[in-house]
Write an enzyme that holds these catalytic residues in place. Structure first.
Site, PDB file in Angstrom:
ATOM      1  N   TRP B 291       0.792  -1.095  -0.036  1.00 36.00           N
ATOM      2  CA  TRP B 291      -0.085  -0.195  -0.024  1.00 36.00           C
ATOM      3  C   TRP B 291       0.942   1.269  -0.101  1.00 36.00           C
ATOM      4  O   TRP B 291       0.431   2.268   0.384  1.00 36.00           O
ATOM      5  CB  TRP B 291      -1.141  -0.064   1.186  1.00 36.00           C
ATOM      6  CG  TRP B 291      -1.892  -0.763   1.269  1.00 36.00           C
ATOM      7  CD1 TRP B 291      -3.364  -0.531   0.879  1.00 36.00           C
ATOM      8  CD2 TRP B 291      -2.088  -2.231   1.252  1.00 36.00           C
ATOM      9  NE1 TRP B 291      -4.099  -1.812   1.031  1.00 36.00           N
ATOM     10  CE2 TRP B 291      -3.332  -3.022   1.312  1.00 36.00           C
ATOM     11  CE3 TRP B 291      -1.128  -3.331   1.879  1.00 36.00           C
ATOM     12  CZ2 TRP B 291      -3.545  -4.113   1.422  1.00 36.00           C
ATOM     13  CZ3 TRP B 291      -1.369  -4.667   1.985  1.00 36.00           C
ATOM     14  CH2 TRP B 291      -2.740  -5.034   1.839  1.00 36.00           C
ATOM     15  N   CYS B 327      -6.628  -4.985  -1.698  1.00 41.37           N
ATOM     16  CA  CYS B 327      -7.611  -5.795  -1.467  1.00 41.37           C
ATOM     17  C   CYS B 327      -8.653  -6.482  -2.591  1.00 41.37           C
ATOM     18  O   CYS B 327      -8.920  -7.681  -2.385  1.00 41.37           O
ATOM     19  CB  CYS B 327      -8.702  -5.188  -0.439  1.00 41.37           C
ATOM     20  SG  CYS B 327      -9.588  -3.745  -1.299  1.00 41.37           S
ATOM     21  N   HIS B 386     -13.655  -1.631   1.116  1.00 37.77           N
ATOM     22  CA  HIS B 386     -12.971  -2.717   1.188  1.00 37.77           C
ATOM     23  C   HIS B 386     -13.592  -4.158   0.647  1.00 37.77           C
ATOM     24  O   HIS B 386     -14.817  -4.146   0.909  1.00 37.77           O
ATOM     25  CB  HIS B 386     -12.537  -2.811   2.656  1.00 37.77           C
ATOM     26  CG  HIS B 386     -11.589  -4.187   3.213  1.00 37.77           C
ATOM     27  ND1 HIS B 386     -10.343  -4.354   2.517  1.00 37.77           N
ATOM     28  CD2 HIS B 386     -12.031  -5.266   3.912  1.00 37.77           C
ATOM     29  CE1 HIS B 386      -9.997  -5.508   2.865  1.00 37.77           C
ATOM     30  NE2 HIS B 386     -10.712  -6.101   3.714  1.00 37.77           N
ATOM     31  N   ASP B 409     -11.924 -13.263   4.124  1.00 38.09           N
ATOM     32  CA  ASP B 409     -10.855 -12.109   3.566  1.00 38.09           C
ATOM     33  C   ASP B 409      -9.499 -12.403   3.787  1.00 38.09           C
ATOM     34  O   ASP B 409      -8.978 -12.684   4.669  1.00 38.09           O
ATOM     35  CB  ASP B 409     -11.287 -10.811   4.662  1.00 38.09           C
ATOM     36  CG  ASP B 409     -10.680  -9.538   4.235  1.00 38.09           C
ATOM     37  OD1 ASP B 409      -9.986  -9.726   3.244  1.00 38.09           O
ATOM     38  OD2 ASP B 409     -11.020  -8.446   4.972  1.00 38.09           O
ATOM     39  N   TYR B 570      -6.980   4.714  -0.392  1.00 33.93           N
ATOM     40  CA  TYR B 570      -8.423   4.085  -0.266  1.00 33.93           C
ATOM     41  C   TYR B 570      -8.646   3.281   1.085  1.00 33.93           C
ATOM     42  O   TYR B 570      -9.486   2.929   1.621  1.00 33.93           O
ATOM     43  CB  TYR B 570      -8.470   3.086  -1.602  1.00 33.93           C
ATOM     44  CG  TYR B 570      -8.032   1.528  -1.040  1.00 33.93           C
ATOM     45  CD1 TYR B 570      -9.206   0.702  -0.966  1.00 33.93           C
ATOM     46  CD2 TYR B 570      -6.757   1.432  -1.650  1.00 33.93           C
ATOM     47  CE1 TYR B 570      -8.876  -0.809  -0.865  1.00 33.93           C
ATOM     48  CE2 TYR B 570      -6.343   0.132  -1.324  1.00 33.93           C
ATOM     49  CZ  TYR B 570      -7.236  -0.889  -0.774  1.00 33.93           C
ATOM     50  OH  TYR B 570      -6.757  -2.168  -0.595  1.00 33.93           O
TER      51      TYR B 570
END
Lengths: 734, 734
Positions: B291, B327, B386, B409, B570
């Site tokens: 990220w 993600c 997400h 997830d 984000y």
């Protein structure tokens, strides 16, 4: 997910970016009690230009502050810890005294007391706690109040909240002025340990009976049971949770395992982390499990006498895992970790503990065409005994009835959800078959409830189930009785009575929660039952086995029996087969003679023999099978006080005596003497003890406190494991 | 514990013993589908001395056997897999044809069919399956029957059991004789993949509607939603579960992660393992999360168009983690893994997803004295959106009502019980607040139910709660509607209506299951409410913000508002603050003008701006606060078919066009074109695209099947991320 962000192990990346950089804009977690943040002595308010710390008349200088250590420790049940620092328990007030250079003015002065833990103190995460007294009273989660003002001294009472983080906090006192915050210097003497509080009803680890707390939190010696279910033996264990350096070692284990500070207020988390961290698998854990029989690079699991030696060695060697441990060592040290932090705990022994690695409640024993155990096809095992712990915790994450004793197991048997650990899992839930709740209920349920399935293979390798024994596993569960050194049978806390309606209901619930059904086809009834009996003998004696046969029919039954004897590890894994005998009988019993000469050359570890009987009833073409473990007793180790009744502060001479009764040399012998509160662990080496030879080891000690003490000794060498004894005595006033 | 013994990472030991040796007398677990055991062509029965494989007249020689691949695959819904090997689903019969050199005699011949997986095939563990036909009929968990005998050919019907291990099995046919077992040679052409079976009611992943199975198992393209909740945007994703090599890659991911074969029949386990294995943290996982904005060592997460490119790269590079993912990439590839193995799954987007790292249902936003977000004290974050997955699984480990859709997830947000993973957790349980059951219900509950707490610090650093927004988090949850490319709002499957009785009950249950209570003191009512409105604009345009103020009292209210604008990832993490403005008003609305010049120099990643308003009502001395995310639209990417309607087997020319509308150079531009079932991913590099310049990329393809196809394109470079478009067309008969 549980917030263990810090445990991440990133792979080496082809880019030059560090794991931290990849997470830019992500968040880091504080997981070390020993790393500190900087706490400057002056913090200017950022909107003002500070004029510097000098020449400011209005400042209220703090000369010093101190904890009333002795009084506080007594009140908090922490005076037994051999540690000069203040140790308190959650949700109970302790006092500190702040010394000023003039009288305190509650209307004008603004004094702040700060507690910090870790390197990123943060109010939202409970790692930075502030209290204000004076003109701006402010309480956060911890409460503070002025108890007394005497001259220039202000006594402040402080109550940590009932769910706060446990560990070592740094304490500061600060004065707020218009210019900024003036703070005392960092001083390790004013550090503060906060522990769980089993005395307080608001704490997650509350126990309501004082006798329970005295046993499960305060007792620093214990008894661990071993041997076999109808000949239960035991050894003493030095938990030593109050010994010098042990509390710091326990915190260091959690730091090494990178347990986030945020979680260290939740007993359920601390317990789960503890079960993972005690073993060296998949983390920088405390001890290396070794079941190989070769312990040359470390100490044999059988040779230890207690936890402090292991914990202090770990710290001394820079958190390198200590070699070696087996289940009772893992359980003994976990018990120390728990009691030391204030979580009630005890060591449990489960006799005939299934290690079911298919998770199907079946322990499969495969016999070959001859009736011998086929090692290559028998993948499950039944441990002769297995030790784990129970901790007493309120499970905030589960419905209320699942609070109370929880199973936790730090022996690396199987991974739980990816890491070697097991529990906590509610004992009540195990009993009810309610296995959906975390953690690891199914595995523990199988350990105490599996069936033993005997398969026999024919010459083509085809297997057939010949017999199911549903009463073998989890035969009896025991723990030390409180206030006594005998054992308490706690089997009924894990299981309803065999055959009862409640038991069937619990099994049905377990099946609805995903345990495989026990789906065997009905077997032909053999009409015959048998039981293998054995005397209790010393290692080196001849053994007589009796096979008692019960014909439950009115017809003649001819039984042909195959008896196999092999040497077995306590984990149930067989080593050499030393006996194989076929007998046939119509009679009521058969005897099998086993000569010492037959088994002595092959003994491993804890001197267990396993006998498997395969029987075939000709008239009905039906089979049955049975197993029996025989534990051979070791020779005696004698401990004596040589100097009359022990008195406070006076020298006491102790001797430990041993004679080698065998016709072979005992080599590389370790002899340990241990006594919590009496002496640190003493270790003596003998390169050999010849046949018939005796050794005598004398130790002198000076009792420092009154009351009942336990001394324990353990002799251990490759050919003779775990020869132990203990001596209780009372230290009296001189 | 879950039996992942093989994942153990032992520390380097001071002894010379290997991890295996330490466990002598312990058990090892088979966790590789690709490692094989040896299967000799002749196995003598051990009681007989074999006379060797030659000269034995009675033997029934097997010439060959074959799977009826095409017919079987059609019947098993596996004909879309681009793979020449037989692929079947559990609990459905498939046939094999055994060719003999004489007719089969059902009374005398004894033929065994064997299936093996892994290197330690074992009947008890489901890794070695045998079936007999002929004189000794024998069925284990898999059923077999003779379907037809035609000349020398025997057609055998075989049904794998409904809970068997999924993966690639080796198949052998053996003939049993008095001497031993004669077995066919290992032949990869007769290997067999077994997958989960959503068509079969006995399978754990059964779905009863064909249209559901077509979408959630069979659809190989999908739409992933992003942007902001009131301006939902999307991109297409190539799941590509049927592409050549993808099935093998999926099995290889599980092998690399050392998922024990024993667990590969349990969908709950496969899902949980999948969530851990997709990210490279703490295992040899598939993708590295990044990220940071610096993707120079790999591919930017925004640049991918689908899963096959990633999976095939992983395999090609020896199971080295692929760089980089965020993600939606994790969710897109996990969707492929699930659908490929036969588990119904879909990608979910949660708008304003809390990443609550204290586990207390509070997302703390700390404003400084000026009303700006204080980054150093704001430790939680709210992701603009997400993505995660839902899988449709019967939870055998939980009460029945918690079966159905499960959240899973694979983005490494937080560790779950020590490893980076999350789920499966029942969506029904989240809705009811029933958070005790595994796995990770509390974390998911917080993602959709947290409150946003605005704190403001004064100049001394003291914080005060000024405002609580309980409707911000989990604003809307969406997924692709089946049979459509628009989205379906599934918020009501996660939460009862805000303010309803049911919602309060669910929250109370959650609190009883250990979620912290929301214990704020009541705040002073401001009497004023406001909302920040923004137009949808393109990146590079000027923006007009309107603050709509509602005075809910009959008195005059004077609002002084501080508006801060910053660039935001984000993940909700703020980067540069580019605007800071104070306004005061008694009026109904305020407008704030934001010039492109103000934000353009600071944009990061997906071009999101965050505006935070802090308001203070003078008459009541009360505060309120609000946030608003504005996503800037990227310029257009055009995809066109240049050669009329696409026809089967005929060349189709596609062009992708892009013009740089900015006054700066776009450098290191990647342009991808992807189309499942049409072409493998095409990648084109442009070192730069000058201001105003256009690029056109042409691709030719030959459609191999009829029906609806999707082509997708994605342009990506450091200054302009994720410019995507897609084109649907119908391939018709020539």
């Amino acid at each position: 997910p549980n917030d263990l962000e810090a445990r991440n192990q990133f792979p080496a990346l082809p880019t030059g970016l560090s794991p931290c950089e990849l997470q830019r804009g992500r968040i880091s977690i504080d997981s070390s009690n020993s790393h500190e943040s900087k706490s400057p002595e002056f913090e200017a308010f950022y909107v003002l230009r500070p004029r510097g710390p000098s020449g400011e008349g209005k400042v209220l200088p703090i000369f010093a502050f101190m904890h009333a250590i002795l009084e506080n420790k007594k009140a908090h049940n922490t005076d037994k810890y051999k540690c000069s620092t203040l140790i308190v328990r959650r949700n109970k007030e302790f006092t500190i005294i702040i010394k000023l250079d003039r009288a305190f003015n509650a209307e004008q002065d603004d004094v702040q007391i700060e507690f910090m833990i870790g390197s990123l103190p943060n109010e939202n995460k409970g790692t930075y706690i502030t209290l204000s007294i004076g003109k701006r009273k402010h309480n956060g989660h911890w409460k503070g109040r002025v108890v007394e003002i005497q001259g220039h001294d202000v006594t402040v009472g402080i109550t940590p909240d009932a769910s706060c983080i446990i560990g070592r906090f740094r304490t500061f006192v600060a004065v707020m002025t218009d210019l900024g915050k003036w703070r005392t210097q960092r001083n390790v003497d004013t550090d503060l340990y906060v522990l769980f509080n089993p005395w307080d009803p608001a704490d997650q680890v509350y126990m309501d009976k004082e006798e329970d707390r005295q046993e499960y939190v305060m007792n620093d010696v214990g008894t661990i049971y071993n041997g076999e279910f109808n000949n239960i033996t035991s050894r003493s264990w030095n938990f030593g949770q109050f010994e010098e350096g042990v509390l710091d070692a326990c915190l260091m284990v959690m730091d090494a395992g990178k347990v986030p500070l945020l979680f260290r207020g939740n007993a359920t988390e601390v317990v789960r982390q503890g079960s993972a961290l005690l073993n060296a698998q998949d983390d920088d854990g405390l001890m290396v499990g070794n079941w190989s029989g070769d312990y040359s690079g470390g100490t044999a699991p059988t040779a230890w006498t207690g936890s402090p030696e292991i914990l202090l060695k770990y710290v001394k060697e820079g958190c390198d895992p200590v070699c070696f441990a087996q289940c009772w060592v893992f359980a003994g040290v976990l018990n120390t970790l728990m009691r030391c932090l204030g979580i009630p705990s005890r060591v449990i022994t489960n006799f005939f503990s299934a290690h079911d690695n298919t998770g199907n409640l079946k322990t499969d024993i495969v016999l070959d065409d001859d009736g011998k155990v086929d090692r290559s096809r028998t993948k499950d095992s039944v441990w002769n005994y297995h030790c784990w712990n129970e901790v007493y915790v309120k499970r905030l994450d589960l419905p209320e009835k699942y609070s109370g004793w929880q199973v936790v197991d730090s022996t690396p048997q199987e991974t739980s959800d990816g890491l070697y650990r097991c529990g906590p899992t509610s004992v009540n839930a195990i009993k009810e078959g309610e296995l959906s709740y975390p953690f690891d209920a199914k595995f523990v349920f199988a350990e105490v409830n599996s069936d033993v399935i005997y398969h026999k293979s024919d010459k083509s390798g085809k297997m057939e189930i010949i017999y199911v024994d549903s009463a073998y596993i989890g035969k009896i569960l025991v723990t030390k009785k409180k206030g006594s050194s005998t054992y308490e049978d706690i089997t009924s806390t894990y299981k309803y009575q065999e055959g009862s309606l409640k038991e069937r209901e619990a099994m049905q619930t377990a099946v609805r929660r995903g345990v495989s059904t026990k789906d065997y086809l009905p077997l032909t009834e053999a009409g015959v039952d048998f039981e293998l009996q054995a005397d209790t003998i010393k290692m080196g004696d001849n053994l007589k086995l009796t096979l008692n046969i019960k014909n439950q029919t009115s017809h003649t039954c001819t039984l042909s029996a195959t008896i196999t004897g092999c040497v077995v590890y306590y984990t149930g894994i067989t080593s050499t087969t030393f006996k194989h005998e076929n007998k046939s009988a119509i009679v009521e019993s058969l005897t099998i003679d086993v000569k010492a000469l037959e088994y002595m050359p092959y003994l491993v570890e804890q001197s267990n023999l396993l006998f498997v009987v395969y029987g075939h009833v000709e008239e009905r073409d039906a089979s049955l099978s049975s197993m029996r473990v025989v534990t051979l007793s070791p020779p005696e180790l004698a401990i004596k006080v040589m100097t009359g009744s022990p008195r406070l502060g006076k020298e006491v001479m102790i001797s430990v005596d041993f004679q080698n009764p065998y016709n072979f040399n005992l080599q590389n012998v370790q002899l340990r003497i241990d006594g919590p509160g009496l002496i640190p662990t003493k270790l003596k080496h003998y390169s050999q003890i010849l046949p018939g030879a005796s050794v005598k080891y004398k130790v002198s000690l000076f009792p420092q406190s009154l009351g009942k003490k336990v001394l324990m000794a353990c002799l251990d060498c490759p050919l003779l494991r775990q020869v132990t004894n203990q001596l209780e005595f009372e230290v009296v006033q001189d």
